[in-house]
Design an enzyme around this catalytic site. Structure first.
Site, PDB file in Angstrom:
ATOM      1  N   GLU A   1       0.954  -1.380   0.094  1.00 44.35           N
ATOM      2  CA  GLU A   1      -0.005  -0.246   0.071  1.00 44.35           C
ATOM      3  C   GLU A   1       0.952   1.407   0.133  1.00 44.35           C
ATOM      4  OE1 GLU A   1      -2.975  -0.032  -0.202  1.00 44.35           O
ATOM      5  OE2 GLU A   1      -3.641  -2.060   0.109  1.00 44.35           O
TER       6      GLU A   1
ATOM      7  N   CYS B   1      -2.344   9.000   2.729  1.00 40.75           N
ATOM      8  CA  CYS B   1      -2.129   8.562   1.297  1.00 40.75           C
ATOM      9  C   CYS B   1      -3.356   8.944   0.395  1.00 40.75           C
ATOM     10  CB  CYS B   1      -1.782   6.814   1.332  1.00 40.75           C
ATOM     11  SG  CYS B   1      -3.117   6.198   2.076  1.00 40.75           S
TER      12      CYS B   1
ATOM     13  N   GLU C   1       3.798  13.787  -3.821  1.00 41.35           N
ATOM     14  CA  GLU C   1       2.824  13.790  -2.755  1.00 41.35           C
ATOM     15  C   GLU C   1       2.996  14.974  -1.749  1.00 41.35           C
ATOM     16  OE1 GLU C   1       3.281  10.200  -0.640  1.00 41.35           O
ATOM     17  OE2 GLU C   1       1.224   9.707  -0.326  1.00 41.35           O
TER      18      GLU C   1
END
Ligand code: NAP
Length: 489
Positions: A257, A291, A392
């Site tokens: 993940e 995330c 990110e």
């Protein structure tokens, strides 16, 4: 003694291996990001101690796999109840080590506990099949599911309980034993969870927990051990790539993940009230350190101006501070490096012409002290090529770009190596579903700013990962299918 000090004094601080807490020294500092001060110190495992934890998991594997599914389920169910009973301790521990406001920590405790309840229910529904082979006669096909074997789990700092239970729950339900290594910045919540597993009656060695400042060498020693059968990781894509390389040596099963760069697409038919509320949730949950956090807002040109000003008004009004204080909605970032990273992304966007609609700077001094706080920030007119559209952000910054055609919106949204989640807001169902189908992600929030749900399959495509956690798919990641060819002739 304050409630916080009293709680911290009760938390375990050493390695949990084979059902015993070690008596190692505790040189590894854990810091409270809201104050910059040390909370406590914990054990720092060596690679040899990592392998000792695997020894314990290997020793417990056969008995645990042979334990009746109902008995495994009852232990998980009891662990669920204990976590819920201790919601206050878990929430405060999490807020102290990670920074999120207490209300959000409580939310994570409930969410994290739910994986234990869900997988206690899945433990008794592991099924095989029996069928006649196409050629008929006496030829039969029998399949059964068996636990993969000992698992090594590595978790990140942003959701200290849920990322652990999302792995431990299905692993134990499937009959796998496990070694877990929480992030060195937020180990305390996972260590507290180990006490719950002990109390719930989990046999010694079935779950083991190690903390270390040498994540690389400790993990490599465990992953290169031929007795390990699976690695499950949640964290950055960069580390995920390394682990996949290491796992290829032993041809290990892997679940990854990894990072995200979620687009938040506002279609021309969007209801702006819903879209702005969804945007605040998708951006500001966990201070943007998720995330799943919306990383780029891609808004139809007819709505861009109003959406931007309303989002800036909502985010600008949020109260920032120490998450243990009443009324605080936005906590600190995890550390000083995270603040610098966010500042650099904002500066890069501004240098390329973005307008700061609210925020735009770190908050320090006065009530913020040595904490690592950043003001909720909205950036309008962000230019293509700006770093915040491709990296990110992991902080409370919302960059907005506008588009004119649906094809353009889809191309912008898919212009990333990541593919974890996208958000789509639109009231015209056909258009919203068509766009959802065209987006290259594992998950879509359709008119919804939050999708995480233990009963739903969580995971990404492209550089966001491999495999799914939660739901029926979640337990499959810890099971192998065995085929028995049977002849009745
Ligand atoms: P990270 O730096 O990749 O760290 C994650 C974990 O990996 C920590 O336990 C860390 O230990 C460990 N680690 C670091 N280097 C390692 C190595 N060489 N070998 C083995 N383990 C190593 O990520 P993070 O900064 O904690 O978390 C943020 C990232 O996680 C973001 O990219 C975010 O998107 C992602 N994330 C993804 C999901 C998802 O479900 N897709 C959920 C949450 C977060 P140390 O603490 O000792 O460094």
């Amino acid at each position: 003694m304050s409630t916080a000090d009293e709680l911290v004094s009760r938390l375990p601080r050493t390695l949990f291996i084979g059902g015993r807490w070690s008596d190692d020294p505790t040189p590894l500092d854990v810091t409270n990001p809201a104050t910059g001060r040390s909370l406590t110190s914990i054990a720092d495992a060596s690679p040899e101690q990592g392998v000792a934890a695997l020894d314990a998991a290997v020793a417990a594997q056969a008995d645990w796999a042979a334990t009746a599914p109902r008995d495994r389920a009852e232990i998980l169910r009891r662990a669920y109840e204990l976590v819920i009973e201790r919601v206050d301790d878990f929430a405060l521990t999490m807020t102290l080590e990670m920074g999120k406001p207490l209300a959000e920590s409580r939310g994570e405790v409930t969410y994290g506990a739910e994986f234990l309840r869900w997988f206690s229910e899945e433990a008794v529904r592991i099924e095989g099949r029996y069928s006649t082979a196409p050629a008929g006669g006496g030829s039969r096909i029998l399949t059964l599911k068996q636990p993969v074997g000992p698992v090594y789990a590595i978790t990140p700092w942003n959701f200290p309980l849920a990322m652990a239970t999302r792995k431990i729950g299905p692993a134990l339900a499937a009959g796998c034993t496990i070694v877990i290594k929480p992030a060195s910045q937020t180990p305390l919540t996972t260590m507290l969870f180990m006490t719950v597993l002990e109390e719930a009656g989990l046999p010694a060695g079935v779950a083991n927990c190690i903390t270390t400042s040498h994540s690389g060498s400790v993990s490599e020693a465990i992953i290169s051990d031929p007795r390990l059968r699976k690695v499950t990781f949640t964290g950055s894509t960069e580390v995920g790539r390394k682990l996949l390389e290491q796992a290829s040596g032993g041809i290990l099963r892997t679940s990854m993940e990894l990072g995200g760069n979620a687009p938040f697409v506002v279609l021309p038919s969007a209801d702006l009230d819903k879209a702005v509320t969804g945007a605040v949730l998708a951006k500001m949950r966990n201070v943007g350190e998720a995330c799943t956090a919306a990383n780029r807002f891609i808004v139809h040109e007819s709505l861009a101006e109003e959406f931007s000003s309303r989002l800036a008004e909502r985010m600008g009004a949020m109260r920032v501070g120490d998450g243990t204080q009443d009324g605080v909605e936005v906590g600190p970032l995890i550390n000083a490096d995270a603040v610098t990273h966010v500042e650099e992304l904002v500066q890069d966007a501004v240098d390329r012409g973005a307008r700061v609609l609210t925020g735009g700077q770190r908050l320090s001094g006065g009530e913020y002290g040595e904490g690592t706080f950043v003001a909720p920030t909205v950036l309008g007119n962000v230019a293509p090529g700006s770093r915040c559209l491709h990296e990110e952000i992991f902080g409370p910054v919302a960059p907005i770009v506008s588009y004119s055609t649906i094809d353009e919106a889809v191309a912008l949204a898919n212009d990333t190596e990541f593919g974890l989640i996208a958000y789509v807001f639109g009231e015209q169902l056909t258009e919203a579903l068509t766009v959802s189908e065209r987006l290259e992600t594992g998950m879509i929030g359709l008119n919804s700013g939050v999708v995480s749900n233990p009963a739903a399959p969580f995971g990404g495509v492209k550089a966001s990962g491999l495999g799914r956690e939660g739901s029926h798919e979640g337990i499959e990641e810890y099971l192998e299918t065995k085929y028995i060819g049977l002849s009745l002739g």
